[in-house]
Design a protein around this motif. Sequence first.
Motif, mmCIF file in Angstrom:
data_model
loop_
_atom_site.group_PDB
_atom_site.id
_atom_site.type_symbol
_atom_site.label_atom_id
_atom_site.label_comp_id
_atom_site.label_asym_id
_atom_site.label_seq_id
_atom_site.Cartn_x
_atom_site.Cartn_y
_atom_site.Cartn_z
ATOM 1 N N VAL A 1 0.854 -1.177 0.000
ATOM 2 C CA VAL A 1 0.000 0.000 0.000
ATOM 3 C C VAL A 1 0.895 1.234 0.000
ATOM 4 C CG1 VAL A 1 -1.731 1.319 1.287
ATOM 5 C CG2 VAL A 1 -1.848 -1.170 1.256
ATOM 6 N N ASN A 2 0.626 2.156 -0.927
ATOM 7 C CA ASN A 2 1.363 3.412 -1.009
ATOM 8 C C ASN A 2 0.458 4.492 -0.426
ATOM 9 O OD1 ASN A 2 3.479 5.147 -1.726
ATOM 10 N ND2 ASN A 2 2.475 5.662 -3.661
ATOM 11 N N SER A 3 0.764 4.953 0.771
ATOM 12 C CA SER A 3 -0.091 5.909 1.476
ATOM 13 C C SER A 3 0.617 7.244 1.631
ATOM 14 C CB SER A 3 -0.481 5.345 2.847
ATOM 15 O OG SER A 3 -1.303 6.247 3.528
ATOM 16 N N VAL A 4 0.131 8.245 0.885
ATOM 17 C CA VAL A 4 0.701 9.583 0.935
ATOM 18 C C VAL A 4 -0.342 10.509 1.555
ATOM 19 C CG1 VAL A 4 1.717 11.477 -0.402
ATOM 20 C CG2 VAL A 4 1.996 9.100 -1.171
ATOM 21 N N GLN A 5 0.049 11.184 2.624
ATOM 22 C CA GLN A 5 -0.850 12.126 3.285
ATOM 23 C C GLN A 5 -0.142 13.472 3.404
ATOM 24 O OE1 GLN A 5 -2.742 10.484 6.781
ATOM 25 N NE2 GLN A 5 -2.786 8.456 5.867
ATOM 26 N N PRO A 6 -0.082 14.225 2.280
ATOM 27 C CA PRO A 6 0.682 15.480 2.266
ATOM 28 C C PRO A 6 0.031 16.606 3.058
ATOM 29 C CG PRO A 6 -0.473 15.194 0.192
ATOM 30 C CD PRO A 6 -0.680 13.924 0.991
ATOM 31 N N ASP A 7 -1.282 16.548 3.270
ATOM 32 C CA ASP A 7 -1.984 17.641 3.934
ATOM 33 C C ASP A 7 -2.272 17.374 5.405
ATOM 34 O OD1 ASP A 7 -2.043 19.047 1.502
ATOM 35 O OD2 ASP A 7 -3.832 17.944 0.877
ATOM 36 N N ALA A 8 -1.770 16.274 5.927
ATOM 37 C CA ALA A 8 -1.981 15.948 7.342
ATOM 38 C C ALA A 8 -1.193 16.920 8.220
ATOM 39 C CB ALA A 8 -1.539 14.519 7.618
ATOM 40 N N GLN A 9 -1.544 16.975 9.505
ATOM 41 C CA GLN A 9 -0.827 17.842 10.444
ATOM 42 C C GLN A 9 0.669 17.538 10.406
ATOM 43 O OE1 GLN A 9 -2.371 17.766 14.424
ATOM 44 N NE2 GLN A 9 -0.797 19.130 15.210
ATOM 45 N N ARG A 10 0.987 16.228 10.353
ATOM 46 C CA ARG A 10 2.372 15.787 10.142
ATOM 47 C C ARG A 10 2.371 15.009 8.836
ATOM 48 N NH1 ARG A 10 4.850 12.606 14.995
ATOM 49 N NH2 ARG A 10 6.468 12.385 13.437
ATOM 50 N N PRO A 11 2.689 15.672 7.708
ATOM 51 C CA PRO A 11 2.660 14.974 6.419
ATOM 52 C C PRO A 11 3.488 13.695 6.466
ATOM 53 C CG PRO A 11 3.016 17.314 6.090
ATOM 54 C CD PRO A 11 3.126 17.055 7.573
ATOM 55 N N SER A 12 2.983 12.662 5.803
ATOM 56 C CA SER A 12 3.704 11.395 5.806
ATOM 57 C C SER A 12 3.525 10.680 4.475
ATOM 58 C CB SER A 12 3.203 10.489 6.943
ATOM 59 O OG SER A 12 1.859 10.126 6.734
ATOM 60 N N HIS A 13 4.473 9.824 4.168
ATOM 61 C CA HIS A 13 4.426 8.963 2.991
ATOM 62 C C HIS A 13 5.010 7.621 3.402
ATOM 63 C CE1 HIS A 13 5.655 8.235 -1.499
ATOM 64 N NE2 HIS A 13 4.971 7.222 -0.975
ATOM 65 N N PHE A 14 4.130 6.621 3.476
ATOM 66 C CA PHE A 14 4.563 5.278 3.829
ATOM 67 C C PHE A 14 4.270 4.307 2.706
ATOM 68 C CE2 PHE A 14 4.811 6.677 8.212
ATOM 69 C CZ PHE A 14 5.871 5.929 8.688
ATOM 70 N N VAL A 15 5.254 3.510 2.385
ATOM 71 C CA VAL A 15 5.072 2.346 1.531
ATOM 72 C C VAL A 15 4.989 1.184 2.518
ATOM 73 C CG1 VAL A 15 6.097 0.910 -0.254
ATOM 74 C CG2 VAL A 15 6.365 3.409 -0.350
ATOM 75 N N THR A 16 3.808 0.600 2.622
ATOM 76 C CA THR A 16 3.576 -0.448 3.621
ATOM 77 C C THR A 16 3.438 -1.801 2.951
ATOM 78 O OG1 THR A 16 2.463 1.164 5.035
ATOM 79 C CG2 THR A 16 2.142 -1.160 5.561
ATOM 80 N N VAL A 17 4.341 -2.687 3.290
ATOM 81 C CA VAL A 17 4.301 -4.061 2.801
ATOM 82 C C VAL A 17 3.330 -4.822 3.702
ATOM 83 C CG1 VAL A 17 5.650 -6.149 2.382
ATOM 84 C CG2 VAL A 17 6.673 -3.892 1.982
#
Length: 148
Positions: A77-93
């Motif tokens: 799963v490629n989860s990008v949350q650029p607008d979150a309070q703490r922006p994050s981008h996780f590639v989750t296996v």
Amino acid sequence: MEGGEGGDRTPRVAVAAFILKGSSVLLGKRLSEIGKDTFALPGGRLEFGESFEECASREVKEETGLDIQKIEVMTVVNSVQPDAQRPSHFVTVIVRAVLSDPGQIPVNVEPDKCSGWAWHEWDSLPDPLFKPLEVLVSSGFNPFSCSP
């Protein structure tokens, strides 16, 4: 599974485990800033030199006290949350596994990060789900019926 520290927007790699028991999966309610009060799979960041299976085994043990086996990589799963309070981008296996000893009971080893672990029937998952898990479930993914 936290986001980047400070202004660091470097993508991170994580592993999350569907632990199967009958027709149930193990979920915990997150207390961390990212995904607070959502239900998530056990898992965490991949450490240098670690295989996905080693990471899943280590993280599950660290968070739940459980020993797992028959660990299989299922999807990513490629989860990008650029607008979150703490922006994050996780590639989750995403992996699936079963308990090494079916009699084991999950323990909340990290009470500062999770309010507790419980088994949930796949057909009646709690709400709200942690975003990467929500994306996976809404796509039709089923850890019981798909092949790696």
